[in-house]
Design an enzyme around this catalytic site. Structure first.
Site, PDB file in Angstrom:
ATOM      1  N   HIS A 189      44.378 -36.796 -32.005  1.00 39.07           N
ATOM      2  CA  HIS A 189      44.136 -35.378 -32.290  1.00 39.07           C
ATOM      3  C   HIS A 189      45.234 -34.841 -33.198  1.00 39.07           C
ATOM      4  CE1 HIS A 189      42.269 -31.530 -31.641  1.00 39.07           C
ATOM      5  NE2 HIS A 189      43.372 -30.994 -31.137  1.00 39.07           N
TER       6      HIS A 189
ATOM      7  N   CYS B 194      39.539 -32.089 -36.650  1.00 42.20           N
ATOM      8  CA  CYS B 194      40.790 -31.483 -36.170  1.00 42.20           C
ATOM      9  C   CYS B 194      41.875 -31.509 -37.244  1.00 42.20           C
ATOM     10  CB  CYS B 194      41.274 -32.168 -34.900  1.00 42.20           C
ATOM     11  SG  CYS B 194      41.501 -33.948 -35.027  1.00 42.20           S
TER      12      CYS B 194
ATOM     13  N   ASP C  92      45.956 -25.532 -30.290  1.00 42.40           N
ATOM     14  CA  ASP C  92      44.912 -26.559 -30.325  1.00 42.40           C
ATOM     15  C   ASP C  92      43.686 -26.056 -31.081  1.00 42.40           C
ATOM     16  OD1 ASP C  92      43.041 -28.598 -29.745  1.00 42.40           O
ATOM     17  OD2 ASP C  92      44.044 -29.030 -27.846  1.00 42.40           O
TER      18      ASP C  92
END
EC number: 2.3.2.15
Length: 501
Positions: A162, A56, A180
C-alpha cells in the site's frame, strides 16, 4: 438473493490509533503544539480517496502534487488544471496499474515526470533513524511531503502492499499520522514509526526489492510547458532505447563528416512512429458559444508556449534540421502519411481533449471529431490568437472542444537552394525533432571521430547556449528520457539515487 460486499474494515488498535478517537485527537493537539503537524494542513486540504482498488500510489501522488501546488500544465475538467489519477500515465499505462498496481520505483518515475523534486529510498538502503529524520523534516514544514510504501501486514491490517502520505508526526510517542487514501477501508490513523518501518522492509514480489519512502517537494522550475515525452504508445520502449543506445552506436560506426551526415544517420534510422514518443502540449478547454475569450492565465501560458516555439526556431540546430528535412535538401521526413498536417493534428487533439474533459480512462479512438474550424481574433493587446474549435462525437453525445494553438510566424531560407519557405505556424516535426535532439544526453555525440565536427555539434546542442525558457524545456525532457530509459531497463527500482542530469 444475498449480495457479497464489504463496508470498511475495523482498524486494528493497537498498534493503530484512529485519528478521530479521543486519543487520536490528543495526539494531534500535542503534535501541533510541538510544531510537527505543519505538513498536515495542506495535505488534508487535498485528501482524496483512491478511485480504484489498485490506485493507492496514484491517489497518494496526485494528493501530494496538488498540496504542493505543482501545475500539471494540462486541464483536468472544465477550465481546471489539477492532478488526477487519470493524468498520471507517464511511466506506466493506466490499464496496467488498474490491474496490478504500481511499483515503488515507477511511482518515483511518475513523480519526476509530473515535475516534482523527488528523493527516494528503499528501506534496505536506509535506516529507521534516517526515515525518522525525513519524517520530522517534512512534518515541520509545508513545502515537502513523505509518501510511504509499506505492507499492511506489519500494521496488523488486511491487504498487502500500500501507498499513503504521512500527514504528521508525534515525537514524544514516535508515531506517524497515516492519511490512508483507501478511505473506504481504513480512516486516517496514528501508527508507531517502528511498525511502519517494519512494513517498509517487506519485499515487493514484483520487483524483488524492499518497499520504502519518498520525499516530494516543488522543483526550482516548473515542468515542461510545450514539449513532453509520452509512454502511452506501446512502442515507447524501443524508441527510448534507440535514442539512448542506438544513436551513439550509429554515430560511432558511420563515417560522419558534417552536420548533414549526422542528421542523415539519425533521421533515416528513426522509428517510423517516433512522433508518438515526443508531443507538444496543447491547451484545451470546453467549447464556448459566442465570441471566444481568454483568461489572463490562459494568455500568459499561451505567450510562454509561443516564446518557447520561437526560441526553438531561432537555434542553429533548428536551421540545420529544417534545411535537411526540406525536400530539395534530402527528401527525408520523420513523419509518416499526413499525420503532421494541421487538420489531422487538430482533429486528434480535439478527440484527446474530449476524453480528458470527460474524465474517462479510455482510448481517444472511441471519439470521432465530426468537424473542426479555425477561429482567429485579436486580443486586447492586439496580439493575434488562433483557436481550433471542434465537435467531438462519442456514441450519442457531443462535446465542443477548443484548442489554443501556439503560433510562430517567420521565413526560412533553405541553405541548399535559393528558395524561401514559410515556417508552419503550429509546432511541427521540424520543431519537435530539434527539441528531441537537444534533449539527448551529452554523451550521445562522444563517438564522432572528427574533432571539428564534434566541436560544432557540441556548440549546437550545448545547454548553456540556449535561452532560459528553452533551457528549462530541454532539461525537463532530459530528465524524462533518463527516467523512462531506467523504466525500460527495469532499473527504476534499483538505482533510485542515480542523478537525473
Amino acid at each position: 438473493m444475498a449480495m457479497a460486499g464489504l463496508y470498511r474494515r475495523l482498524l486494528p488498535s493497537p498498534p493503530a490509533v484512529d485519528f478521530a478517537s479521543s486519543q487520536g485527537k490528543q495526539l494531534f493537539l500535542e503534535a501541533v503544539q510541538n510544531g510537527t503537524m505543519e505538513s498536515f494542513y495542506r495535505l488534508v486540504s487535498y485528501f482524496q480517496t483512491q478511485s480504484e482498488p489498485a490506485f493507492c500510489g496514484l491517489a497518494s501522488l496526485s494528493m501530494v502534487l496538488n498540496a504542493l501546488a505543482i501545475d500539471p500544465g494540462r486541464k483536468w475538467k472544465g477550465p481546471w488544471r489539477w492532478f488526477d489519477e487519470s493524468m498520471l500515465d507517464c511511466c506506466e499505462p493506466l490499464d496496467k496499474i488498474k490491474a496490478r498496481g504500481i511499483s515503488f520505483g515507477k511511482l518515483v518515475c511518475l513523480a519526476h515526470c509530473a515535475g516534482a523534486k523527488v528523493e527516494a529510498f528503499h528501506a534496505s538502503h536506509s535506516s529507521i533513524d534516517h526515515f525518522r529524520k525525513y519524517v520530522m523534516k517534512c512534518s515541520t514544514s509545508d513545502d515537502c511531503h513523505v509518501i510511504s510504501s509499506y505492507h499492511r501486514e506489519a500494521l496488523k491490517q488486511t491487504g498487502t502492499g500500500h501507498f499513503s502520505p504521512i500527514g504528521g508526526y508525534h515525537a514524544g510517542k514516535d508515531m506517524a499520522l497515516i492519511l490512508d487514501v483507501a478511505r473506504f477501508k481504513y480512516p486516517p490513523h496514528w501508527i508507531p514509526l517502528t511498525h511502519l518501518w517494519e512494513g517498509m522492509n517487506y519485499v515487493d514480489e514484483s520487483t524483488g526489492k524492499t518497499r520504502g519512502f519518498m520525499l516530494i517537494s516543488r522543483p526550482h522550475r516548473e515542468p515542461g510547458m510545450l514539449y513532453t515525452l509520452s509512454c502511452k504508445h506501446e512502442s515507447w520502449n524501443s524508441i527510448a532505447k534507440f535514442l539512448i543506445d542506438d544513436i551513439p552506436f550509429l554515430l560511432t560506426s558511420e563515417d560522419v563528416k558534417d552536420i548533414c551526415k549526422v542528421l542523415s544517420v539519425i533521421v533515416t534510422s528513426l522509428p517510423s512512429n517516433f512522433e508518438e514518443f515526443i508531443k507538444w502540449v496543447a491547451e484545451i478547454r470546453r467549447g464556448e458559444d459566442g465570441s471566444p475569450s481568454l483568461s489572463v492565465e490562459e494568455k500568459a501560458r499561451l505567450s510562454v508556449k509561443e516564446e518557447i516555439l520561437k526560441q526553438v526556431q531561432r537555434t542553429g540546430l533548428f536551421k540545420h534540421v529544417a534545411s535537411f528535412l526540406s525536400h530539395s535538401c534530402s527528401g527525408h521526413t520523420p513523419t509518416s502519411g499526413d499525420r503532421d498536417t494541421f487538420p489531422v493534428i487538430a482533429a486528434s487533439v480535439c478527440c484527446q481533449g474530449a476524453e480528458i474533459l470527460g474524465g474517462k480512462i479510455s482510448s481517444s479512438a472511441e471519439y470521432c471529431c465530426r468537424e473542426t474550424c479555425m477561429k482567429c481574433w485579436k486580443a486586447e493587446d492586439d496580439k493575434p490568437i488562433r483557436m481550433v474549435c471542434g465537435t467531438v462525437v462519442n456514441g450519442n453525445t457531443e462535446q465542443g472542444v477548443d484548442v489554443l494553438i501556439p503560433s510562430s510566424c517567420g521565413k526560412l531560407s533553405c541553405t541548399c537552394s535559393s528558395t524561401t519557405k514559410s515556417i508552419r505556424k503550429h509546432p511541427a516535426s521540424t520543431d519537435v525533432l530539434t527539441v528531441l535532439l537537444l534533449s539527448l544526453p551529452t554523451s550521445t555525440w562522444a563517438g564522432i571521430a572528427d574533432e571539428k565536427l564534434l566541436s560544432e555539434i557540441h556548440d549546437l546542442v550545448s545547454i548553456e547556449n540556449l535561452p532560459a525558457l528553452l533551457q528549462e524545456e530541454v532539461l525537463h525532457l532530459r530528465r524524462q528520457l533518463h527516467i523512462l530509459k531506467r523504466c525500460q531497463e527495469g532499473k527504476v527500482d534499483e538505482d533510485l539515487g542515480v542523478p537525473l542530469s
